[in-house]
Design an enzyme around this catalytic site. Structure first.
Site, PDB file in Angstrom:
ATOM      1  N   HIS A  99      57.246  58.679  24.781  1.00 24.55           N
ATOM      2  CA  HIS A  99      56.944  59.086  26.151  1.00 24.55           C
ATOM      3  C   HIS A  99      56.111  60.351  26.102  1.00 24.55           C
ATOM      4  CE1 HIS A  99      57.611  60.462  30.315  1.00 24.55           C
ATOM      5  NE2 HIS A  99      57.883  59.205  30.583  1.00 24.55           N
ATOM      6  N   ASP A 117      61.073  52.061  30.306  1.00 24.84           N
ATOM      7  CA  ASP A 117      60.319  50.825  30.484  1.00 24.84           C
ATOM      8  C   ASP A 117      60.759  49.733  29.515  1.00 24.84           C
ATOM      9  OD1 ASP A 117      58.496  51.939  32.459  1.00 24.84           O
ATOM     10  OD2 ASP A 117      57.717  53.132  30.805  1.00 24.84           O
TER      11      ASP A 117
END
Length: 427
Positions: free
Chosen positions: A305, A362
């Site tokens: 991320h 996600d």
């Protein structure tokens, strides 16, 4: 201000104020840098620049911490509801029962959209992406609700905020229904915020639809986990648009457009497509090897991320939710087996540990949404639905900040220096 940072540029010396937040890194105030030195800072992507002061969301990417108004995201996901989190983000504190009931009542009574918007939808092609529809419809809301576009009126800002939070599920469900050729389903005030959205999405006039409480709770958690995430690209877009004095509907439409980018809101779709490409757990080692090969363009999606250099705290909640949903639906999806095995390998492989490539939110959200019945084209629209709460909270905070100015980033110019115009005959 606790101390000063000293900057020397040539013969010029400058003392820059240093500010301390309630938690987090110190911030060097460079607002007078240009006026006193004639120099700018260079920070592509604004990765080391605080663009505003905010009391809404705090992230410590190294420690894997996400706080909304000081409350850890995992506690909110486990014990709260999306409506309660919406109140927390927009109002600043957790509500009392009376405050939550009143807030929920208000949002519920704003879920219907203007009837003329039905005709607006029919102007789109049937194969239009739901996000393109949402961009257009949300931007058009200012043409239907003139009584809530004056950003200098606190009451109008409040009404616009409530309308955006309330109508986004209706608009998202209508975009889905339009794309598959089914009739629109009107909101039902007897249902919860999330239950109402599921009903508008999956109900049909021909037979009754009963909202499954397990699915409803799972969607509520997904909404909570996506409600706000500090100054990300779409939130910064909302703030930048709002800094010009644009009406709130236009600002949120701008946020939706930014979120549509595959590097931002489309990551869960990419992660699901990757898991489908792998297909079976026994094929994982081959893909792990490809991910480690710097000459292979393949990348593991759903890992790592921009901010988090630790396990994304939202991913832990999402993993548990995925288990609950698949167990409830009786789904024996090999894709989920691939996901669990891939996560296990990545969390124990020195390559991923050294590069801090932990599963993010996600990684599992696409599996859950697919199991519930959403096509991948709706994934980003659901993200926008949830993030509207954060956008609204950030927009309101920006409007109320006396030090906020219209956004105007500078640049490092590398083009041609000044030169004289040459007539076309002489070129």
């Amino acid at each position: 201000m606790s101390e000063l940072a000293k900057l020397t540029l040539g013969t010029k010396a400058l003392d820059l104020p240093v500010h301390d937040g309630s938690i987090g890194p110190q911030v060097i105030d460079i607002r007078k840098l240009y006026s006193q030195t004639g120099a700018f800072t260079f920070d592509p992507g604004f990765t080391s620049t605080a663009s505003c002061e905010s009391a809404i969301t705090y992230i410590d990417g190294d420690a894997g911490v996400l706080l909304h108004r000081g409350y850890p995201i995992d506690q909110l996901a486990d014990h709260s509801s999306f409506m309660e989190v919406a109140y927390l983000l927009t109002e600043g504190e957790l509500p009392t029962k009376e405050e939550l009931d009143r807030f929920t009542y208000t949002i519920t009574r704003h879920t219907m959209v203007h009837e003329q918007l039905m005709q607006f939808f029919r102007g789109f092609r049937r194969d239009a992406h739901p996000m393109s529809i949402m961009c257009g419809v949300v931007g058009a809301l200012s043409a239907f609700y003139h009584d809530s576009t004056d950003i200098d009126d606190p009451k109008q800002r409040m009404i616009a905020s409530h309308r955006l939070i309330a109508k986004m599920p209706t608009i998202a469900a209508m975009a889905y229904k339009y794309s598959i050729g089914q009739p629109f389903i009107y909101p039902d005030n007897a249902l919860s915020y999330t239950g109402n959205f599921l009903n508008m999405t999956f109900a049909v006039p021909a037979e009754p639809y009963v909202v499954d409480p397990v699915i409803e709770r799972a969607m509520d958690k997904i909404f909570i986990l996506h409600a706000d995430h500090e100054q990300n690209a779409s939130t910064s877009t909302v703030r930048l648009a709002g800094s010009s004095g644009a009406n709130p509907f236009a600002c949120i439409a701008a946020g939706i457009a930014c979120l549509w980018g595959p590097a931002h809101g489309g990551a869960n779709e990419a992660a699901l497509n990757m898991l489908r490409e792998i297909g079976r757990p026994e094929r994982i080692p081959d893909y792990i090897a490809r991910a480690k090969d710097k000459d292979d363009p393949f990348r593991l999606m759903g890992f790592g991320h921009r901010v988090y250099k630790n396990y994304d705290p939202r991913a832990k909640v999402m993993q548990q939710t995925a288990n609950e949903v698949l167990a409830k639906l009786g789904v024996t999806d090999p894709i989920f087996d691939v996901a669990r095995e891939l996560e296990h390998i990545a969390l124990n492989d020195p390559y991923f540990i050294d590069k801090k490539l932990y599963p993010n939110v996600d990684f599992y959200s696409g599996i859950i949404l697919s199991a519930i019945g959403f096509p991948t084209s709706m994934f980003t629209a659901l993200f926008a639905l949830a993030r509207t709460v954060g956008w609204v909270a950030q927009w309101n905070e920006m409007i109320g900040d006396p030090e906020q100015k219209i956004g105007r980033p500078r640049q490092l110019y590398t083009g041609a220096a000044m030169r004289d115009y040459v007539p076309i005959a002489n070129r």
